[in-house]
Write a protein that holds these residues in place. Structure first.
Motif, PDB file in Angstrom:
ATOM      1  N   GLU A 139      54.587  45.549  33.178  1.00 31.62           N
ATOM      2  CA  GLU A 139      53.496  46.267  33.285  1.00 31.62           C
ATOM      3  C   GLU A 139      52.028  45.401  32.690  1.00 31.62           C
ATOM      4  OE1 GLU A 139      51.451  49.703  34.800  1.00 31.62           O
ATOM      5  OE2 GLU A 139      53.796  48.983  34.973  1.00 31.62           O
ATOM      6  N   LEU A 140      51.129  45.362  33.487  1.00 30.74           N
ATOM      7  CA  LEU A 140      49.975  44.523  33.034  1.00 30.74           C
ATOM      8  C   LEU A 140      49.042  45.656  32.621  1.00 30.74           C
ATOM      9  CD1 LEU A 140      51.469  42.171  34.637  1.00 30.74           C
ATOM     10  CD2 LEU A 140      49.134  41.234  35.066  1.00 30.74           C
ATOM     11  N   GLN A 141      47.994  44.985  31.729  1.00 35.21           N
ATOM     12  CA  GLN A 141      46.964  45.897  31.428  1.00 35.21           C
ATOM     13  C   GLN A 141      45.695  45.393  31.830  1.00 35.21           C
ATOM     14  OE1 GLN A 141      47.176  47.062  26.952  1.00 35.21           O
ATOM     15  NE2 GLN A 141      48.962  45.561  26.819  1.00 35.21           N
ATOM     16  N   LEU A 142      44.827  46.280  32.229  1.00 31.75           N
ATOM     17  CA  LEU A 142      43.358  45.966  32.690  1.00 31.75           C
ATOM     18  C   LEU A 142      42.748  45.629  31.679  1.00 31.75           C
ATOM     19  CD1 LEU A 142      41.469  45.981  35.308  1.00 31.75           C
ATOM     20  CD2 LEU A 142      40.838  48.385  34.481  1.00 31.75           C
ATOM     21  N   ALA A 143      41.872  44.238  31.729  1.00 29.27           N
ATOM     22  CA  ALA A 143      41.377  43.646  30.722  1.00 29.27           C
ATOM     23  C   ALA A 143      40.089  44.527  30.403  1.00 29.27           C
ATOM     24  CB  ALA A 143      41.016  42.247  31.148  1.00 29.27           C
ATOM     25  N   THR A 144      39.749  44.292  29.242  1.00 29.50           N
ATOM     26  CA  THR A 144      38.448  45.152  28.799  1.00 29.50           C
ATOM     27  C   THR A 144      37.476  44.098  27.893  1.00 29.50           C
ATOM     28  OG1 THR A 144      39.429  45.623  26.588  1.00 29.50           O
ATOM     29  CG2 THR A 144      39.795  47.330  28.566  1.00 29.50           C
ATOM     30  N   LYS A 145      36.365  44.482  27.674  1.00 32.53           N
ATOM     31  CA  LYS A 145      35.213  43.523  26.974  1.00 32.53           C
ATOM     32  C   LYS A 145      35.974  43.060  25.961  1.00 32.53           C
ATOM     33  CE  LYS A 145      31.103  45.373  29.098  1.00 32.53           C
ATOM     34  NZ  LYS A 145      29.596  45.833  28.938  1.00 32.53           N
ATOM     35  N   ASP A 168      32.164  32.896  31.884  1.00 34.12           N
ATOM     36  CA  ASP A 168      31.409  33.807  32.759  1.00 34.12           C
ATOM     37  C   ASP A 168      32.272  34.277  33.840  1.00 34.12           C
ATOM     38  OD1 ASP A 168      29.305  32.872  31.399  1.00 34.12           O
ATOM     39  OD2 ASP A 168      28.780  31.110  32.692  1.00 34.12           O
ATOM     40  N   TYR A 169      33.021  33.279  34.342  1.00 38.00           N
ATOM     41  CA  TYR A 169      34.190  33.893  35.257  1.00 38.00           C
ATOM     42  C   TYR A 169      34.984  35.125  34.948  1.00 38.00           C
ATOM     43  CZ  TYR A 169      37.975  33.327  38.800  1.00 38.00           C
ATOM     44  OH  TYR A 169      38.749  33.835  39.727  1.00 38.00           O
ATOM     45  N   TYR A 170      35.582  35.121  33.928  1.00 34.99           N
ATOM     46  CA  TYR A 170      36.347  36.258  33.322  1.00 34.99           C
ATOM     47  C   TYR A 170      35.581  37.481  32.887  1.00 34.99           C
ATOM     48  CZ  TYR A 170      41.123  34.015  32.869  1.00 34.99           C
ATOM     49  OH  TYR A 170      42.326  33.652  32.966  1.00 34.99           O
ATOM     50  N   GLU A 178      39.068  43.406  37.576  1.00 37.54           N
ATOM     51  CA  GLU A 178      39.813  42.539  38.507  1.00 37.54           C
ATOM     52  C   GLU A 178      40.603  41.505  37.716  1.00 37.54           C
ATOM     53  OE1 GLU A 178      37.028  42.802  42.516  1.00 37.54           O
ATOM     54  OE2 GLU A 178      37.053  40.990  41.331  1.00 37.54           O
ATOM     55  N   LEU A 179      40.476  41.869  36.411  1.00 38.78           N
ATOM     56  CA  LEU A 179      41.451  41.046  35.407  1.00 38.78           C
ATOM     57  C   LEU A 179      42.294  41.851  34.645  1.00 38.78           C
ATOM     58  CD1 LEU A 179      41.801  38.121  34.433  1.00 38.78           C
ATOM     59  CD2 LEU A 179      40.122  38.510  32.597  1.00 38.78           C
ATOM     60  N   TRP A 180      43.626  41.449  34.849  1.00 45.59           N
ATOM     61  CA  TRP A 180      44.698  41.996  34.181  1.00 45.59           C
ATOM     62  C   TRP A 180      45.519  40.872  33.172  1.00 45.59           C
ATOM     63  CZ3 TRP A 180      45.897  47.094  35.762  1.00 45.59           C
ATOM     64  CH2 TRP A 180      45.083  47.621  36.912  1.00 45.59           C
ATOM     65  N   TYR A 181      46.254  41.448  32.160  1.00 41.62           N
ATOM     66  CA  TYR A 181      46.812  40.709  31.252  1.00 41.62           C
ATOM     67  C   TYR A 181      48.314  41.250  30.874  1.00 41.62           C
ATOM     68  CZ  TYR A 181      45.247  43.670  27.590  1.00 41.62           C
ATOM     69  OH  TYR A 181      45.107  44.676  26.624  1.00 41.62           O
ATOM     70  N   TYR A 182      49.157  40.240  30.585  1.00 36.64           N
ATOM     71  CA  TYR A 182      50.382  40.784  29.963  1.00 36.64           C
ATOM     72  C   TYR A 182      50.527  40.207  28.390  1.00 36.64           C
ATOM     73  CZ  TYR A 182      55.589  40.715  29.309  1.00 36.64           C
ATOM     74  OH  TYR A 182      56.835  40.870  28.848  1.00 36.64           O
ATOM     75  N   THR A 191      48.020  36.208  32.553  1.00 34.73           N
ATOM     76  CA  THR A 191      46.656  36.718  33.030  1.00 34.73           C
ATOM     77  C   THR A 191      47.005  36.759  34.639  1.00 34.73           C
ATOM     78  OG1 THR A 191      45.330  34.879  33.461  1.00 34.73           O
ATOM     79  CG2 THR A 191      45.194  35.969  31.516  1.00 34.73           C
ATOM     80  N   GLY A 192      46.314  37.827  35.149  1.00 39.15           N
ATOM     81  CA  GLY A 192      46.419  38.093  36.563  1.00 39.15           C
ATOM     82  C   GLY A 192      45.008  38.436  37.154  1.00 39.15           C
ATOM     83  N   GLU A 193      44.753  37.827  38.293  1.00 41.32           N
ATOM     84  CA  GLU A 193      43.429  38.238  38.998  1.00 41.32           C
ATOM     85  C   GLU A 193      43.767  39.063  40.155  1.00 41.32           C
ATOM     86  OE1 GLU A 193      41.246  34.714  39.467  1.00 41.32           O
ATOM     87  OE2 GLU A 193      41.929  33.910  37.509  1.00 41.32           O
TER      88      GLU A 193
END
Length: 273
Positions: A139-145, A168-170, A178-182, A191-193
């Motif tokens: 299960e990936l988590q949605l990336a936050t600031k 800048d990209y991230y 649109e960015l996830w991480y494990y 990371t997953g985009e």
């Protein structure tokens, strides 16, 4: 008479680019189309003060896109040949091109002028059948600031991309959700985009991933992709991705995530007569 003019306001080409995408036989790779092409130099083809086509060339002097509207009076083959034979003072030298097999008209023109052809990348899209369940599902988590710096540091260390560009990209991906991480034991392992497009190919989701070097070959890449495929299809989007022709490990992981490759991105070197 046709004129070639350098253009910096890409919005002037919006209608023509929409026509271009409508003539492709499959979705085009997002990183090429929305990452590399916008930063390439664009040149408009103008007849009687109306833009009837365009091309773009990267800093290595390789063409990335070419389009001439069917309404143009100029012959597309003649114009293309003129450009690749280095006869355009406005565009300058063009050494070759990158083109996908899903761009039939552009591909044909490239092949007509080629001296060598090689496969650069494989293009994939979801096979549209039920993905097989896996006991190793993660299960990936949605990336936050708050995770921005940690994820940038992870990507810089893993793939060696420039820090400012990645920041800048991230940052943009995080703002668009649109960015996830494990992570495991507070350590980021992947990371997953899942990138969406606002103007062209709005029914697709471009997938991308990075896996820590020490954890490759353990099935994480496959499971990251399966997770991204799942959230994309839940939104009614067609998952697509690509990988270099030499990256065998990535190709195996992508195939196991129920993505199939029917198209290629081709590198063409031109023959100058």
């Amino acid at each position: 008479m046709l004129e070639i003019q350098k253009i910096t306001d890409l919005s002037a080409l919006a209608t023509l680019k929409q026509q271009y995408f409508s003539r492709t036989s499959a979705p085009l790779d997002g990183m090429w189309q929305f990452g590399f092409i916008p930063i390439a130099e664009h040149f408009a083809f103008v007849e009687k003060q109306h833009i009837v086509g365009y091309c773009c060339v990267n800093e290595e002097s390789y063409m990335l896109q070419f389009y001439l509207s069917p309404t143009a009076k100029t012959n597309a083959k003649d114009l293309f040949t003129l450009i690749v034979q280095q006869n355009s003072s406005e565009i300058g030298p063009v050494e070759g091109a990158f083109v996908s097999t899903a761009e039939p008209a552009y591909l044909s023109l490239c092949l007509d002028n080629s001296s060598s052809v090689s496969v650069n990348s494989f293009m994939y899209q979801h096979a549209k059948h039920a993905a097989k369940s896996s006991d190793d599902a993660i299960e990936l988590q949605l990336a936050t600031k708050m995770m921005h710096k940690s994820l940038v540091d992870f990507a810089v260390e893993t793939i060696g991309a420039p820090t400012q560009w990645l920041s800048d990209y991230y940052g943009n991906l995080i703002s668009r959700k649109e960015l996830w991480y494990y992570q495991k034991d507070q350590q980021v392992l992947a990371t997953g985009e899942c990138r969406t497009n606002d103007q062209y190919q709005t029914n697709t989701a471009d997938l991308g991933m990075i896996v820590a070097k020490a954890y490759r070959g353990k099935g994480i890449a496959r499971e990251v992709l399966k997770f991204l495929v799942s959230i994309s299809t839940q939104k009614g989007l067609l998952p697509i991705c690509s990988t270099e022709s030499t990256n065998i490990a990535a190709q195996k992981a992508i195939a196991k995530a129920d993505l199939v490759s029917n198209h290629r991105i081709i590198k063409v070197d031109f023959e100058v007569i």
